[in-house]
Design an enzyme around this catalytic site. Structure first.
Site, PDB file in Angstrom:
ATOM      1  N   VAL A 191       3.067  -6.202  12.354  1.00 45.89           N
ATOM      2  CA  VAL A 191       4.409  -6.739  12.560  1.00 45.89           C
ATOM      3  C   VAL A 191       4.562  -7.095  14.031  1.00 45.89           C
ATOM      4  O   VAL A 191       4.223  -6.293  14.917  1.00 45.89           O
ATOM      5  CB  VAL A 191       5.485  -5.721  12.130  1.00 45.89           C
ATOM      6  CG1 VAL A 191       6.882  -6.267  12.414  1.00 45.89           C
ATOM      7  CG2 VAL A 191       5.335  -5.386  10.655  1.00 45.89           C
ATOM      8  N   ASP A 231       7.125   1.002  -5.698  1.00 42.93           N
ATOM      9  CA  ASP A 231       6.458   1.975  -4.820  1.00 42.93           C
ATOM     10  C   ASP A 231       7.486   2.679  -3.930  1.00 42.93           C
ATOM     11  O   ASP A 231       7.522   2.500  -2.715  1.00 42.93           O
ATOM     12  CB  ASP A 231       5.409   1.263  -3.965  1.00 42.93           C
ATOM     13  CG  ASP A 231       4.650   2.226  -3.051  1.00 42.93           C
ATOM     14  OD1 ASP A 231       4.628   3.431  -3.363  1.00 42.93           O
ATOM     15  OD2 ASP A 231       4.090   1.765  -2.046  1.00 42.93           O
TER      16      ASP A 231
END
Length: 647
Positions: free
Chosen positions: A25, A140
């Site tokens: 990121v 998830d």
């Protein structure tokens, strides 16, 4: 480093903010502070690229408010393949486990109280609700999925793994974390091809809410009552909810020194029971995100501030503060608070005056010792007359015995050769069955019952005949007074101990900065890290041989690895005598003594009324029990007379 977004605009990437197994990121300096970029390490398959485009087409303001939702694709060239995406930035936020983990919270959210945790739980549920309302499924759910800001707002990350609608062929979520996977999905070798449902997400949501409200405990990690080990995944698969009611119902008990759902509103505790039971595994069986929003909103308006410690907030339906009780029992401080009032003994700004309070306590009148009730048998008490058939039986018995005497005389003087037979006949006549015996037995039993009742009544009388309860309470208050008057000395002594143990305190503070969840320790994977956290072992400072070895599933080898890791860290510690005592330790000590002082003041202030209530109770009980004793003794006297007339 330059990329192009889906509209062909040039995007300049800045420094790396984070790196994972799938991608990194970056800041996006060419757009602004509110947008970041995720760039994958490896080229994406066509279906992954199509999924990201589908997510961007679905993006709206609600999703962007609660999630790091893809808003533009990123390409290495204007017409190149998708290699990443732009998304909103989660500013000034921390992973959720930094909030619900007590050790993390004291460092990252030191001023957060339980009200903050309740509000954060509500916001997490709101984020799940928004995702489900959009037709998507998270899939998830895991502790790193949610970030929380300083204002308790929640934001979801890793959205590119979510299950996204796509007609009859949705883009699936094919990953998961074992200790956050619903029981009905445990045991699967892979999530590939699995269609997730919101009810699967609702299991993970219930876990996150449980973590937030109950100090990071996992509902399926506890002490197993069986002989073998109970791995966490198996405990989940077998619905072994450690906090089930009654305790131990599922063969699991909570870890020691924990609070459980008993500190919550009963309806909310029941929601956890449903979420973690077989019924919850049925389609739509678990509480939804909307259900949790409603319940948590209701809890927020029922919160009460602790009168002893302003840092404590708790459910107002409880009789006392559970955090104070936890601190009293274990010495563990769940929530830090800012203490501005130093320990004192009633002087200065305190409105409490021990002399006045103690005068009121000693002025409370004792009920003294009461004279024993004296039963006097009434002169007109009459025995219950024998039954009519009993009187006839008596006349018949007399006649039989007279006949027996006659037979014996006849045998002696006239029938010597038949004497044995004559004596047998006489014995039968004299000792034959007595019809009086059943009535005698009944009256004996009545007397025995009356005596048992009398003994019980006198036992009750002896309990309240003296002022023992009053004196016990007075002794308790006397001890509280002695503790109160000694607070200043005890505080000074404990503060001096801090000075004497500066090295040990610095070492502990140093070790508290090494969280097990952030380090790679051989054999200690995510599930075992979560297990340790549920047993209160979060940092290197919490590790000891006996503490770790006592946890199911941690044998000699794993315990040795953890203890060895701590010892290696200890070897790197450098003591700085110039630092002195950490001000935070002084604040914690002050907090403990302010709380203790408030508790003692409350106990002593309530002392006079408590003694008066005890006196009233004793007198009320004496009146009631005196009547019971006299009635019981009267029943004994009556039963004795009744028996006498038939014997």
């Amino acid at each position: 480093m330059e990329y192009y977004d889906g509209q062909g605009r040039r995007i300049t990437l800045g420094r790396v903010l984070g790196r994972g197994g799938e991608g990194s990121v970056h800041e996006v300096s060419s757009i602004g502070q509110n947008v970041v970029a995720k760039v994958y390490h490896d080229p994406l398959a066509h279906d992954k690229q199509a999924k990201l485009r589908a997510m961007i087409a679905r993006a709206d303001d609600r999703l962007k408010d609660i999630a790091a939702w893809p808003i533009q694709t990123l390409h290495p060239s204007a017409n190149g393949p998708v290699r990443g995406f732009l998304m909103p930035r989660a500013s000034n936020a921390e992973p959720l486990h930094h909030l619900y983990g007590p050790a993390h919270r004291k460092q990252q959210f030191p001023s957060a109280d339980w009200a903050f945790l309740v509000n954060a739980a509500r916001n997490v549920a709101a984020a799940f609700s928004t995702i489900h309302a959009s037709g998507c499924v998270i899939g998830d759910v895991n502790p790193n999925l949610v970030f929380v800001a300083r204002n308790s707002l929640a934001r979801l990350i890793d959205c590119d793994s979510f299950q996204i609608p796509n007609g009859k062929a949705p883009y699936l979520c094919e990953v998961g974390v074992p200790h956050f996977t619903a029981p009905e999905l445990q045991g699967l070798s892979s999530f590939k091809g699995l269609l997730r449902t919101p009810n699967h997400d609702n299991f993970g949501l219930a876990l996150l809410v449980f973590h937030l409200l109950l100090l990071g405990r996992h509902p399926f990690f506890g002490v197993y009552s069986g002989q073998r080990d109970m791995p966490p995944e198996k405990a989940i698969q077998e619905f072994r909810y450690a906090y089930a009611v009654p305790v131990g119902k599922r063969g699991m008990r909570p870890p020691p020194n924990t609070v459980g759902p008993e500190i919550l509103p009963p309806a909310m505790a029941a929601m956890f029971e449903r979420a973690f039971s077989e019924d919850g595994a049925k389609p739509g069986g678990r509480p939804t995100a909307t259900d949790w929003i409603t319940a948590l909103n209701g809890l927020k308006v029922q919160l009460r501030e602790c009168a002893t410690n302003p840092a404590h907030r708790y459910y107002g339906g409880l009789g006392s503060c559970p955090w104070c009780e936890l601190e009293r029992q274990t010495g563990y401080i769940a929530f830090l608070g800012v203490v501005s009032v130093p320990p004192a003994t009633g002087a200065g700004g305190s409105s409490f005056h021990i002399g006045q309070v103690w005068a009121a306590i000693t002025g409370a009148a004792s009920p003294g010792t009461a004279p024993a009730p004296a039963f006097v048998r009434p002169a007109d008490m009459k025995a219950k007359p024998p039954p009519t058939d009993l009187r006839a039986a008596r006349m018949w018995r007399l006649a039989r015995r007279c006949a027996a005497v006659g037979v014996v005389i006849l045998g002696i003087f006239k029938l010597q050769h038949l004497l044995i037979g004559v004596l047998i006949v006489a014995a039968v006549l004299f000792f034959g069955w007595n019809k009086e015996q059943p009535e005698v037995g009944r009256r004996k039993e009545a007397l025995a019952n009356a005596k048992r009742i009398s003994v019980a009544a006198w036992s009750q009388w002896n309990k309240f005949a003296t002022d023992k309860l009053f004196q016990e309470k007075l002794a308790e208050l006397r001890q509280a007074r002695e503790e109160y008057e000694d607070l200043g000395n005890r505080f000074t002594s404990d503060r001096n101990k801090l000075q004497a143990n500066v090295r040990e305190l610095q070492l502990r503070k140093y070790l508290e900065g090494f969280f097990i969840s952030d380090h790679d320790i051989p054999g200690i994977g995510p599930v075992r890290k979560a297990t340790l956290s549920s047993f209160g072992v979060e940092s290197a400072a919490d590790i000891s041989w006996n503490r770790v070895k006592a946890i199911s599933g941690f044998g000699e080898q794993l315990t040795r690895e953890l203890v060895g890791w701590r010892k290696r860290l200890e070897g790197q510690f450098v003591f700085d005598p110039a630092k002195g005592v950490d001000p935070a330790d002084i604040v914690a000590l002050q907090q403990r003594y302010v709380q203790l002082r408030s508790q003692l003041e409350a106990q002593l202030t309530a002392g006079p009324e408590a003694l008066r209530q005890i006196s009233v109770k004793i007198e009320r009980q004496r009146t009631m029990v005196r009547e019971m004793v006299l009635n019981a003794d009267q029943q004994v006297a009556q039963a004795e007379l009744d028996l006498k007339v038939v014997q």
